[in-house]
Design a protein around this motif. Structure first.
Motif, PDB file in Angstrom:
ATOM      1  N   SER A  53     -45.326  63.269   0.906  1.00  0.00           N
ATOM      2  CA  SER A  53     -45.488  61.848   0.636  1.00  0.00           C
ATOM      3  C   SER A  53     -44.123  61.287   0.255  1.00  0.00           C
ATOM      4  O   SER A  53     -43.349  61.964  -0.429  1.00  0.00           O
ATOM      5  CB  SER A  53     -46.490  61.636  -0.510  1.00  0.00           C
ATOM      6  N   TYR A  54     -43.826  60.099   0.688  1.00  0.00           N
ATOM      7  CA  TYR A  54     -42.502  59.514   0.477  1.00  0.00           C
ATOM      8  C   TYR A  54     -41.411  60.446   1.009  1.00  0.00           C
ATOM      9  O   TYR A  54     -40.302  60.494   0.480  1.00  0.00           O
ATOM     10  CB  TYR A  54     -42.255  59.178  -1.000  1.00  0.00           C
ATOM     11  N   GLY A  55     -41.751  61.248   2.027  1.00  0.00           N
ATOM     12  CA  GLY A  55     -40.781  62.121   2.654  1.00  0.00           C
ATOM     13  C   GLY A  55     -40.431  63.374   1.874  1.00  0.00           C
ATOM     14  O   GLY A  55     -39.432  64.011   2.170  1.00  0.00           O
ATOM     15  N   MET A  56     -41.245  63.731   0.869  1.00  0.00           N
ATOM     16  CA  MET A  56     -40.955  64.922   0.064  1.00  0.00           C
ATOM     17  C   MET A  56     -42.247  65.612  -0.356  1.00  0.00           C
ATOM     18  O   MET A  56     -43.331  65.028  -0.229  1.00  0.00           O
ATOM     19  CB  MET A  56     -40.144  64.534  -1.169  1.00  0.00           C
ATOM     20  N   PRO A  57     -42.158  66.845  -0.856  1.00  0.00           N
ATOM     21  CA  PRO A  57     -43.353  67.539  -1.335  1.00  0.00           C
ATOM     22  C   PRO A  57     -44.027  66.745  -2.462  1.00  0.00           C
ATOM     23  O   PRO A  57     -43.367  66.247  -3.380  1.00  0.00           O
ATOM     24  CB  PRO A  57     -42.814  68.876  -1.841  1.00  0.00           C
ATOM     25  N   ALA A  58     -45.344  66.629  -2.348  1.00  0.00           N
ATOM     26  CA  ALA A  58     -46.126  65.843  -3.298  1.00  0.00           C
ATOM     27  C   ALA A  58     -47.393  66.601  -3.659  1.00  0.00           C
ATOM     28  O   ALA A  58     -47.939  67.342  -2.835  1.00  0.00           O
ATOM     29  CB  ALA A  58     -46.482  64.496  -2.679  1.00  0.00           C
ATOM     30  N   TYR A  59     -47.857  66.385  -4.862  1.00  0.00           N
ATOM     31  CA  TYR A  59     -49.063  67.065  -5.349  1.00  0.00           C
ATOM     32  C   TYR A  59     -49.968  66.036  -6.009  1.00  0.00           C
ATOM     33  O   TYR A  59     -49.501  65.185  -6.765  1.00  0.00           O
ATOM     34  CB  TYR A  59     -48.679  68.176  -6.345  1.00  0.00           C
ATOM     35  N   LYS A  60     -51.256  66.146  -5.703  1.00  0.00           N
ATOM     36  CA  LYS A  60     -52.263  65.260  -6.285  1.00  0.00           C
ATOM     37  C   LYS A  60     -53.368  66.087  -6.919  1.00  0.00           C
ATOM     38  O   LYS A  60     -53.706  67.163  -6.428  1.00  0.00           O
ATOM     39  CB  LYS A  60     -52.890  64.352  -5.228  1.00  0.00           C
ATOM     40  N   VAL A  61     -53.929  65.552  -7.989  1.00  0.00           N
ATOM     41  CA  VAL A  61     -55.094  66.142  -8.646  1.00  0.00           C
ATOM     42  C   VAL A  61     -56.090  65.013  -8.863  1.00  0.00           C
ATOM     43  O   VAL A  61     -55.721  63.937  -9.342  1.00  0.00           O
ATOM     44  CB  VAL A  61     -54.713  66.797  -9.992  1.00  0.00           C
ATOM     45  N   ASN A  62     -57.325  65.256  -8.475  1.00  0.00           N
ATOM     46  CA  ASN A  62     -58.380  64.241  -8.587  1.00  0.00           C
ATOM     47  C   ASN A  62     -57.990  62.950  -7.870  1.00  0.00           C
ATOM     48  O   ASN A  62     -58.298  61.856  -8.326  1.00  0.00           O
ATOM     49  CB  ASN A  62     -58.707  63.956 -10.051  1.00  0.00           C
ATOM     50  N   GLY A  63     -57.266  63.100  -6.766  1.00  0.00           N
ATOM     51  CA  GLY A  63     -56.870  61.952  -5.967  1.00  0.00           C
ATOM     52  C   GLY A  63     -55.722  61.144  -6.540  1.00  0.00           C
ATOM     53  O   GLY A  63     -55.328  60.132  -5.973  1.00  0.00           O
ATOM     54  N   LYS A  64     -55.165  61.591  -7.650  1.00  0.00           N
ATOM     55  CA  LYS A  64     -54.066  60.867  -8.312  1.00  0.00           C
ATOM     56  C   LYS A  64     -52.776  61.673  -8.207  1.00  0.00           C
ATOM     57  O   LYS A  64     -52.786  62.900  -8.323  1.00  0.00           O
ATOM     58  CB  LYS A  64     -54.375  60.651  -9.797  1.00  0.00           C
ATOM     59  N   PRO A  65     -51.625  60.995  -8.045  1.00  0.00           N
ATOM     60  CA  PRO A  65     -50.355  61.718  -7.987  1.00  0.00           C
ATOM     61  C   PRO A  65     -50.114  62.543  -9.248  1.00  0.00           C
ATOM     62  O   PRO A  65     -50.378  62.080 -10.357  1.00  0.00           O
ATOM     63  CB  PRO A  65     -49.313  60.612  -7.871  1.00  0.00           C
ATOM     64  N   LEU A  66     -49.638  63.759  -9.039  1.00  0.00           N
ATOM     65  CA  LEU A  66     -49.283  64.641 -10.152  1.00  0.00           C
ATOM     66  C   LEU A  66     -47.759  64.637 -10.288  1.00  0.00           C
ATOM     67  O   LEU A  66     -47.228  64.069 -11.233  1.00  0.00           O
ATOM     68  CB  LEU A  66     -49.809  66.056  -9.892  1.00  0.00           C
ATOM     69  N   VAL A  67     -47.065  65.250  -9.348  1.00  0.00           N
ATOM     70  CA  VAL A  67     -45.602  65.272  -9.320  1.00  0.00           C
ATOM     71  C   VAL A  67     -45.126  65.351  -7.866  1.00  0.00           C
ATOM     72  O   VAL A  67     -45.881  65.718  -6.971  1.00  0.00           O
ATOM     73  CB  VAL A  67     -45.006  66.465 -10.115  1.00  0.00           C
ATOM     74  N   TYR A  68     -43.852  65.024  -7.685  1.00  0.00           N
ATOM     75  CA  TYR A  68     -43.157  65.141  -6.409  1.00  0.00           C
ATOM     76  C   TYR A  68     -41.827  65.832  -6.701  1.00  0.00           C
ATOM     77  O   TYR A  68     -41.337  65.784  -7.830  1.00  0.00           O
ATOM     78  CB  TYR A  68     -42.805  63.763  -5.823  1.00  0.00           C
TER      79      TYR A  68
END
Length: 133
Positions: A53-68
């Protein structure tokens, strides 16, 4: 469906379909750090969904952004949204920062313990917002 994201790496526009492909674009030293952060996130928040996401590794939990996170010429960018950074303002004060971002220089040890604490903080925030534990 495969989602392709374009990112600027080495001053060239690249399209990535997954995190492995993203990491492979960097020099060995940077790859090692990106892999270490990825593994740390996966171990700390195994329920997190990994994507680009945003051109970089991204992590979501419960559909919400966690960290990138992202690799750059002289640093690793870490993005834990503004709340993750404001909660660790003192600990992050020695690093160059922007709104919701911090730069971990490639010529310094990766602050693994701090990154884990930030991921745990963001995980608790996401779980509280969704009413899950």
């Amino acid at each position: 469906m495969v989602l392709c994201i374009t990112s600027l790496v080495s001053n060239k526009m690249k399209t990535f379909t997954n995190v492995d492909q993203y990491i492979q674009e960097f020099e060995k030293e940077t790859q090692e750090r990106l892999i270490a952060i990825r593994k740390l996130i996966q171990e700390t928040a195994p329920e997190a969904i990994e994507s680009i996401s945003y051109g970089m590794p991204a992590y979501k939990v419960n559909g919400k952004p966690l960290v990138y996170f992202g690799g750059y010429k002289s640093h690793i960018g870490f993005y834990a949204t503004p709340t993750g950074h404001s909660a660790f303002e003192k600990e992050l004060s020695k690093y160059k920062q922007g709104k919701g971002s911090v730069q971990f220089p490639l010529d310094e040890p990766l602050p693994v313990k701090l990154i884990k604490e930030i991921v745990l903080f963001r995980l608790a925030e996401n779980q509280a917002k969704s009413g899950k534990k």
